[in-house]
Design a protein around this motif. Structure first.
Motif, mmCIF file in Angstrom:
data_model
loop_
_atom_site.group_PDB
_atom_site.id
_atom_site.type_symbol
_atom_site.label_atom_id
_atom_site.label_comp_id
_atom_site.label_asym_id
_atom_site.label_seq_id
_atom_site.Cartn_x
_atom_site.Cartn_y
_atom_site.Cartn_z
ATOM 1 N N TRP A 117 -71.742 62.364 97.645
ATOM 2 C CA TRP A 117 -72.009 62.659 96.354
ATOM 3 C C TRP A 117 -72.908 61.218 95.863
ATOM 4 O O TRP A 117 -72.709 60.182 96.134
ATOM 5 N N LEU A 118 -74.216 61.581 95.260
ATOM 6 C CA LEU A 118 -74.829 60.638 94.724
ATOM 7 C C LEU A 118 -74.920 60.282 93.199
ATOM 8 O O LEU A 118 -75.537 59.304 92.974
ATOM 9 N N GLY A 119 -74.635 61.135 92.459
ATOM 10 C CA GLY A 119 -74.652 60.903 91.009
ATOM 11 C C GLY A 119 -74.152 61.795 90.255
ATOM 12 O O GLY A 119 -74.140 63.208 90.536
ATOM 13 N N LEU A 120 -73.631 61.589 88.880
ATOM 14 C CA LEU A 120 -73.381 62.640 87.993
ATOM 15 C C LEU A 120 -73.849 62.534 86.744
ATOM 16 O O LEU A 120 -74.016 61.322 86.250
ATOM 17 N N ASN A 121 -74.149 63.679 86.001
ATOM 18 C CA ASN A 121 -74.680 63.711 84.555
ATOM 19 C C ASN A 121 -74.107 64.797 83.721
ATOM 20 O O ASN A 121 -74.049 65.971 84.142
ATOM 21 N N VAL A 122 -73.189 64.380 82.789
ATOM 22 C CA VAL A 122 -72.747 65.393 81.982
ATOM 23 C C VAL A 122 -73.614 65.712 81.113
ATOM 24 O O VAL A 122 -74.170 64.764 80.237
ATOM 25 N N ARG A 123 -73.964 67.139 81.040
ATOM 26 C CA ARG A 123 -74.937 67.610 80.231
ATOM 27 C C ARG A 123 -74.238 67.749 78.686
ATOM 28 O O ARG A 123 -75.051 67.812 77.615
ATOM 29 N N ARG A 124 -73.013 68.314 78.512
ATOM 30 C CA ARG A 124 -72.411 68.818 77.480
ATOM 31 C C ARG A 124 -71.101 69.186 77.659
ATOM 32 O O ARG A 124 -70.539 69.408 78.706
ATOM 33 N N ALA A 125 -70.196 68.547 76.444
ATOM 34 C CA ALA A 125 -68.776 68.483 76.718
ATOM 35 C C ALA A 125 -68.440 69.157 75.428
ATOM 36 O O ALA A 125 -68.520 68.403 74.562
ATOM 37 N N ALA A 126 -67.761 70.451 75.322
ATOM 38 C CA ALA A 126 -67.352 70.880 73.922
ATOM 39 C C ALA A 126 -66.385 71.892 74.279
ATOM 40 O O ALA A 126 -66.153 72.571 75.036
#
Length: 126
Positions: A77-86
């Motif tokens: 695993w290289l990275g995480l980007n949360v695009r939207r949390a609703a």
């Protein structure tokens, strides 16, 4: 296999820009449950990075949880980007490398809260 150790002062694998001890560490250790679906999703990502199958299974809703789960060195695993949390959904992109090939997992995950605890229910690509 026990989870990999992670230095508490190092930045959290979930890319929150916070030290692990102030972010996902307390969730993975069981000291503090996730207060939101996004916090649970971030801690589950960190659990994949740290190969903590027990945490992943514990935070997976019983109606959709697999009987067992193997986590290992692949993918990396290289990275995480949360695009939207609703509400009860979190959309994210997780970057990883498998057998030398870099890829992305784009998912919209659904969570459910029961007895004050959040659980991962399911996810769809996208």
């Amino acid at each position: 296999m026990p989870p990999l150790p992670f230095p508490p002062f190092k930045l959290c694998p979930c890319n929150s820009k916070q030290p692990y001890a102030q972010c996902c560490g307390p969730r993975l250790s069981g000291e503090q449950p996730a207060q939101t679906p996004e916090a649970l999703m971030r801690s589950r990502y960190s659990a994949y990075v740290l190969q903590d199958a027990t945490y992943l299974l514990t935070t997976w809703h019983p109606t959709t949880r697999p009987a067992e789960l193997e986590v290992g060195t692949q993918p990396q695993w290289l990275g995480l980007n949360v695009r939207r949390a609703a509400g009860d959904t979190v959309s994210f992109t997780a970057r990883y490398q498998e057998r030398g090939v870099r890829r992305e997992l784009r998912e919209r995950s659904t969570f459910v809260q029961e007895s004050g605890k959040w659980f991962y229910l399911d996810g769809v690509e996208g």
